[in-house]
Enzyme design. Structure first.
Site, mmCIF file in Angstrom:
data_model
loop_
_atom_site.group_PDB
_atom_site.id
_atom_site.type_symbol
_atom_site.label_atom_id
_atom_site.label_comp_id
_atom_site.label_asym_id
_atom_site.label_seq_id
_atom_site.Cartn_x
_atom_site.Cartn_y
_atom_site.Cartn_z
ATOM 1 C CG ASP A 8 -1.983 -0.898 1.260
ATOM 2 O OD1 ASP A 8 -2.114 -1.619 0.268
ATOM 3 O OD2 ASP A 8 -2.746 -0.904 2.239
ATOM 4 C CB SER B 144 6.302 1.651 10.463
ATOM 5 O OG SER B 144 5.571 0.838 11.346
ATOM 6 C CE LYS B 145 3.898 0.580 3.409
ATOM 7 N NZ LYS B 145 3.773 0.186 2.004
ATOM 8 N NE ARG B 146 7.008 -3.816 10.201
ATOM 9 C CZ ARG B 146 7.713 -3.473 11.275
ATOM 10 N NH1 ARG B 146 7.452 -4.030 12.436
ATOM 11 N NH2 ARG B 146 8.683 -2.598 11.184
ATOM 12 C CE LYS B 147 6.642 -0.507 15.718
ATOM 13 N NZ LYS B 147 7.524 0.647 15.627
#
Ligand code: GLU
Length: 481
Positions: free
Chosen positions: A14, A250-253
């Site tokens: 994304d 970050s996209k993870r968090k």
């Protein structure tokens, strides 16, 4: 010479909000200067490549109105703009660097490099390639352990690389000493460092505007520009967007790291653009609400922040509410419809269209993000058989409320005219004068009974829209719970 700027996203999932932020600043300057803005796809990292990511980059940037002049989808004088299609372009430059002694082959296996790094860490010496392969022929190197058949190419960083450079935002910058960076990988793909320099040069990029995480790479890029005999572009390193706790987004968090998240939530592109602008820039007037054109017209590198701006979603919600209230009702209606459709509440029948037209003025001042329309207007569009009351609201407001609900229904039933005014008058006569209740106390159970929720648009207006039949049946049903 006219300026040329670029944004160079890597299609690794994304699109990150940072891609929009960088595009905005590149474009604001490019447009002010009457120059060009290029979209280049940096897809040399095949391990992290994701096929649909590139289209999402186009879609989200276009949604924000950040339009590029040249790119893989648009073409342009320096096509192709996708690095994976430019492999032949990079090779001669690698050959030249090898021939000039600025680069060398390295046959070390990943396992050997890993061991080397662990050993360096244990000995607490700076990590970096130990140059085992430097000056060796293939045969000489093959006699040693940790040999890989296909070599990579590394740059030979001199003892005195250009560690200082002038940044348009930060002034004089000191970067750390680089190590012998790989520039061509074993799979034949260049690394980012080589590709970015070759492409920025060949595409005539005059200003490299990118995130501050690239400051430490800039000396390597300067070396490559110098070795290849090319003029250096100007550099501007933007402060990284930070979470409220100052960590990198970050996209993870953080879901808000994904650009598609803002579309899903119903942020307006104009609000997000203003927000991203405000994170890194301030207008000379100090005005916080501004358009792209205003930002671009006033653009000045000295007005760009150097400290990591905090990504404060409360501020964005405030801005979004502002832009929602600025929309015409017709425009807001068109933007709300997709959310109601996605929730299965709306098919666009003429009756539904009329209801939505009546409801839009009621919700326009009550929304921070467009997706809230689903909860605000569910009561109006829900299939009667699926109408349900929020259990917490029922518990709080419907316990012992039967007399109020019945009194309201009895007063409303005989109305000859069903309008906001007649509904309000009948309710006030029955509940305020008749039962002696305060308006807040009287309306709360009625609101929960007819809308299913304690939070709804203004009550008489909502009831007028909902219509007599549905109001009466919901009131009677709630009274007999
Ligand atoms: N491909 C790099 C990125 O994804 C671009 C960095 C640059 O602008 O030089 O951030």
């Amino acid at each position: 010479m006219s300026v040329r700027l670029r944004v160079a996203p890597s299609p690794t999932g994304d699109p990150h909000v940072g891609t929009a932020y960088m595009s905005l600043f590149n474009l604001a300057f490019a447009r002010q200067q009457g120059g060009q803005f290029v979209l280049r796809v940096e897809d040399t990292d095949r391990a992290r490549f994701q096929a649909d990511s590139e289209q999402q980059v186009y879609d989200t940037l276009a949604w924000l109105g950040l339009n590029w002049d040249e790119g893989p989808d648009k073409g342009g004088p320096f096509a192709p703009y996708r690095q994976s299609e430019r492999l032949d372009t990079y090779r001669p430059h690698v050959e030249k660097l090898l021939a000039d002694g600025h680069a060398y082959h390295c046959w070390c296996t990943p396992a050997r490099l890993q061991e080397m790094r662990e050993d360096q860490q244990k000995r607490k010496v700076p990590t970096g390639y130990d140059r085992l392969c430097l000056g060796k022929t293939r045969e000489e190197r093959a006699a040693l352990p940790g040999f890989a058949e296909t070599p990579v190419v590394r740059m030979l960083v001199p003892e005195d690389p250009p560690l200082h450079f002038t940044d348009l935002i930060r002034g004089e910058v000191n970067a750390p000493m680089p190590d012998d960076q790989v520039i061509l990988k074993a799979d034949g793909f260049p690394t980012y460092h080589l590709a970015v320099v070759v492409d920025d040069h060949l595409m005539g990029i005059t200003h490299v505007v990118r995130g501050e995480e690239w400051i430490s790479s800039t000396p390597k890029h300067l070396l490559l520009f110098d070795w290849l005999g090319w003029e250096r572009p100007q550099f501007a390193h933007m402060p990284l967007l930070r979470n409220v706790d100052k960590s990198k987004i970050s996209k993870r968090k953080n879901p808000a790291a994904r650009l598609t998240w803002f579309q899903e939530q119903g942020y307006l592109p104009e609000a997000l653009l203003n927000f991203l602008g405000l994170l890194g820039y301030s207008l000379p007037s100090g005005e916080e609400i501004f358009s792209f054109d205003q930002m671009s017209a006033s653009f000045d590198w000295s007005r760009v922040n150097t400290v990591g701006p905090v990504f404060d979603l409360d501020k964005l919600a405030w801005l979004n509410g502002h832009y929602v209230r600025e929309l015409t009702e017709a425009d807001l209606t068109a933007r709300l419809e997709p959310f109601l459709r996605a929730a299965g509440l709306y098919a666009g029948t003429p009756e539904q269209q009329a209801l939505l037209e009546g409801a839009v003025p009621l919700v326009q001042t009550r929304m921070a993000v467009l997706s809230e329309v689903v909860d605000l207007l569910r009561f109006l569009f829900v299939d009667e058989s699926a109408f349900a009351i929020d259990p917490a609201a029922a518990e709080k407001h419907l316990t012992d409320a039967a007399p109020v609900l019945t009194a309201a229904a009895d007063a409303l039933e005989p109305l000859t005219e069903w309008t906001t005014e007649s509904v309000q008058q009948a309710m006030d006569a029955a509940l305020l004068h008749g039962l002696g209740l305060k308006r807040g106390k009287a309306y709360a159970p009625v609101r929960v009974a007819v809308t299913g929720s304690a939070i709804a648009p203004p009550l008489p207006e909502s009831m007028a829209l909902l219509g007599r039949e549905r109001v009466l049946s919901r009131l009677r049903a709630a009274a007999s719970r």
